[in-house]
Design an enzyme around this catalytic site. Structure first.
Site, mmCIF file in Angstrom:
data_model
loop_
_atom_site.group_PDB
_atom_site.id
_atom_site.type_symbol
_atom_site.label_atom_id
_atom_site.label_comp_id
_atom_site.label_asym_id
_atom_site.label_seq_id
_atom_site.Cartn_x
_atom_site.Cartn_y
_atom_site.Cartn_z
ATOM 1 N N TYR A 185 0.845 -1.193 0.000
ATOM 2 C CA TYR A 185 0.000 0.000 0.000
ATOM 3 C C TYR A 185 0.884 1.248 0.000
ATOM 4 C CZ TYR A 185 -4.361 2.402 0.080
ATOM 5 O OH TYR A 185 -5.418 3.191 -0.292
ATOM 6 N N ARG B 147 -9.356 10.898 -7.242
ATOM 7 C CA ARG B 147 -8.468 11.556 -6.278
ATOM 8 C C ARG B 147 -7.641 10.489 -5.587
ATOM 9 N NH1 ARG B 147 -9.018 12.464 -0.392
ATOM 10 N NH2 ARG B 147 -7.796 10.611 -0.798
ATOM 11 N N LYS C 203 -6.168 -2.141 -0.781
ATOM 12 C CA LYS C 203 -6.962 -2.084 0.446
ATOM 13 C C LYS C 203 -7.487 -3.451 0.829
ATOM 14 C CE LYS C 203 -7.291 2.348 1.719
ATOM 15 N NZ LYS C 203 -7.385 2.958 3.040
ATOM 16 N N GLU D 40 -13.681 4.792 -1.685
ATOM 17 C CA GLU D 40 -12.252 5.098 -1.538
ATOM 18 C C GLU D 40 -11.777 6.053 -2.635
ATOM 19 O OE1 GLU D 40 -8.855 4.750 0.646
ATOM 20 O OE2 GLU D 40 -10.625 3.508 1.028
ATOM 21 N N ASP D 41 -11.127 7.144 -2.229
ATOM 22 C CA ASP D 41 -10.439 8.063 -3.135
ATOM 23 C C ASP D 41 -11.359 8.685 -4.189
ATOM 24 O OD1 ASP D 41 -8.213 7.643 -1.665
ATOM 25 O OD2 ASP D 41 -7.031 6.675 -3.218
ATOM 26 N N ASP E 297 -13.742 5.637 3.634
ATOM 27 C CA ASP E 297 -12.526 5.506 4.437
ATOM 28 C C ASP E 297 -11.747 6.808 4.515
ATOM 29 O OD1 ASP E 297 -10.678 3.895 5.977
ATOM 30 O OD2 ASP E 297 -9.331 4.044 4.271
ATOM 31 N N ASP E 298 -11.743 7.589 3.434
ATOM 32 C CA ASP E 298 -11.004 8.854 3.447
ATOM 33 C C ASP E 298 -11.593 9.830 4.457
ATOM 34 O OD1 ASP E 298 -9.290 8.177 1.142
ATOM 35 O OD2 ASP E 298 -11.172 8.236 0.046
ATOM 36 N N ASN F 154 -0.389 11.738 1.934
ATOM 37 C CA ASN F 154 0.279 10.616 1.275
ATOM 38 C C ASN F 154 0.495 10.935 -0.201
ATOM 39 O OD1 ASN F 154 0.454 8.655 3.403
ATOM 40 N ND2 ASN F 154 -1.759 8.437 3.289
ATOM 41 N N ASN G 92 -1.790 5.421 9.819
ATOM 42 C CA ASN G 92 -2.278 4.735 8.627
ATOM 43 C C ASN G 92 -3.690 4.212 8.871
ATOM 44 O OD1 ASN G 92 -2.657 2.728 6.498
ATOM 45 N ND2 ASN G 92 -0.458 2.903 6.144
#
Length: 556
Positions: free
Chosen positions: A113, A166, A184, A255-256, A278-279, A417, A461
């Protein structure tokens, strides 16, 4: 895996194989990643499964195979080659891959990751070896439920989905963002014990506005500008409710996604289906856990904590919302809690006279004469600053020295990150604060010494949180994920930090404890589900034992 399961929670490896149409034999077994054990097949297995003559004579234990893997892994010249090597191993021998990952999580996490996964996404088309995951494009509109039948597993429990807009701090990578769900879900298995058979990575390939990708002949995504507006939202809705119909017990992790879409999806689906972002929520729980642990060093009571965020995107506002809930649990009113949280973005402090504030952060706007980050620090005197900008170097020497001037133990979280996007490095935080900073980052920094004292900077993390949340939710068939579950997860994580770790400046527990951390979090989340009447399974006599019993074991 333990056979004492809640109804339908999971299956053992062999039960999972029952979903296949026919038993595998000979080379078909060797070419099947879930069945293959390489040179680990016993003499009896070789006779019964038609493997005699197809393998070298010697039988290797899984431990010996893992040793061979790590020796080869460490010979690779760079992290990209190491990433490709590990993914190739997964394609050959899934159980050996997870055995190696679980036993070497600290060394391999930065490869599987962040930060290496970011580079892997950027080079996704160039390093493509083997199709993995499920792709949905606008051309599938109206047919998503039908094409889900092409996925070979009938009982999916965890789905990680992105639209690639993103990716980490790297921006719009289109279909190349599939590396994120794949990565993930590897961590869901290694850290959370979710059977990989029950995991499904999904790419909503709705195009890209990255012209470099669109002009790249190797790019494998839908070759159009991004779908926007009502057509985009309609496609996402069809996907979510098709999943609900096909896999009614599945958890969807977003996610993202770009901030506006991330918040739209969270608001639209959080009450309707078992899902979270999750973000927004996972990052928030990690940050709250880190702050609670850091306060054990500084001695500041939680209810007095003042925090300033640099950046006002989905991650930062998610952290602020959960922190507000934590401050309220510490005894503050909602209004009082919000006054202890402030934001600075690229245009300066979020003041009430600004006309460009989003619905997510307008409630945190303040009346102030301060405009820039440093003057806001001097006026507000925060105990902690948290960076979520994706812009390296934004915690300058002046910023850190200003924090050190207003707090004896300034809390510095540089969470962007990958590593080269961090707001400052660990060395800079310690040097510019004369060794007084309590530091955490989103990607790893190596231990270091400053004026004779050893520091082991913590990595905040999300892998500390999301595997346990997912495990707890599916273990009791939760109907949805609540904010209280994320606060419970944060408390469980903070409780794992020992005094000797705090003395070395580390406010998160060792990554080697991830499986036990996830078990603690899963139990806390499941208990909260029962408290809030969100669990659809009956309460077992021993909840922890039940959860532990469903955790995947890759041994053979």
């Amino acid at each position: 895996m333990n056979s004492r399961l809640a109804p339908g929670v999971s299956m053992s490896y062999h039960e999972g194989m029952a979903e296949r149409e026919r038993p595998l034999r000979g080379m078909d077994i060797i070419h099947d990643s879930r069945s293959n054990k390489g040179t680990g097949f016993t003499r009896e297995e070789r006779r019964n499964l038609g493997l005699r003559g197809l393998l070298p004579y010697q039988i290797s234990s899984q431990e010996l195979q893992a040793q061979r893997v790590m020796e080869n892994f460490r010979r690779k010249e760079n992290n990209m080659e190491r990433y490709i090597f590990l993914r190739s191993l997964e394609e050959r021998n899934e159980r050996l891959f997870f055995r190696v990952l679980m036993d070497n999580i600290r060394e391999l996490l930065p490869i599987v990751y962040t930060p290496t996964v970011g580079q892997a996404c950027q080079q996704f088309a160039n390093i493509f070896r083997h199709a993995k995951g499920f792709y949905i494009t606008p051309e599938d509109k109206g047919h998503i439920r039908d094409i889900l039948n092409n996925w070979p597993v009938e009982d999916v429990r965890i789905i990680v989905v992105t639209d690639g807009e993103r990716i980490l701090g790297l921006g719009d990578l289109g279909a190349n963002g599939m590396g994120i769900p794949i990565g993930k879900l590897s961590l869901y298995t290694a850290a959370g014990g979710i059977d990989p058979l029950r995991c499904m990575p999904v790419m909503l390939d709705v195009g890209t506005d990255n012209t470099e990708l669109l002009n790249d002949p190797l790019y494998m995504g839908w070759p159009h500008a991004r779908l926007r507006g009502r057509e985009y939202q309609s496609l996402v809705e069809e996907f979510v409710f098709s999943v609900q119909d096909k896999y009614p017990k599945a958890l969807i992790q977003f996610e993202d996604f770009a901030t506006p879409n991330a918040y739209h999806h969270l608001k639209r689906f959080r009450q309707a289906v078992l899902s979270f972002n999750d973000d927004i929520q996972g990052t928030a729980a990690v940050a709250v856990a880190g702050l609670k642990a850091a306060l054990r060093i500084s001695g500041t009571p939680l209810r007095d904590l003042r925090v300033m965020f640099l950046g006002a995107g989905s991650a930062a506002t998610g952290m602020a919302h959960l922190l507000t809930r934590a401050l309220m649990e510490a005894g503050l009113s909602e209004g009082e809690a919000r006054k202890q949280v402030q934001f600075v973005d690229e245009h300066g402090l979020l003041i009430s006279s600004r006309k460009d504030l989003t619905p997510q952060n307008i409630e945190y706007s303040v009346d102030s004469e301060a405009r820039d980050f440093v003057s806001a620090i001097r006026e507000f005197e925060p105990h902690a600053i948290i960076g979520a900008t994706g812009v390296p170097g934004t915690f300058s020497r002046e910023v850190v020295e200003s924090m050190a001037a207003v707090q004896q133990r300034p809390i510095i979280f540089a969470l962007s990150n990958p590593t080269d996007r961090a707001e400052c490095s660990a060395a800079q935080a310690y040097e510019w604060s004369s060794g007084r900073a309590i530091f955490a980052s989103g990607s790893p920094f190596q231990p270091l010494e400053y004026e004779g004292k050893r520091f082991e900077p913590a990595q905040g993390n999300n892998v500390y949180i999301f595997p346990g949340v997912g495990l707890g939710a599916i273990s009791v068939a939760a109907s949805r994920i609540s904010d209280s579950m994320f606060l419970a997860a944060a408390d469980a994580l903070a409780a794992r930090v020992k005094q000797e770790q705090l003395e070395r400046g580390s406010i998160f527990p060792p990554l080697t404890e991830l499986r036990n951390i996830s078990l603690d979090i899963a139990e806390a989340v499941a208990l909260k589900a029962y408290e809030q009447n969100l669990a659809r399974y009956p309460h077992p006599d021993d909840l922890r034992e039940l959860i532990q019993g469903v955790m995947y074991d890759p041994s053979y």
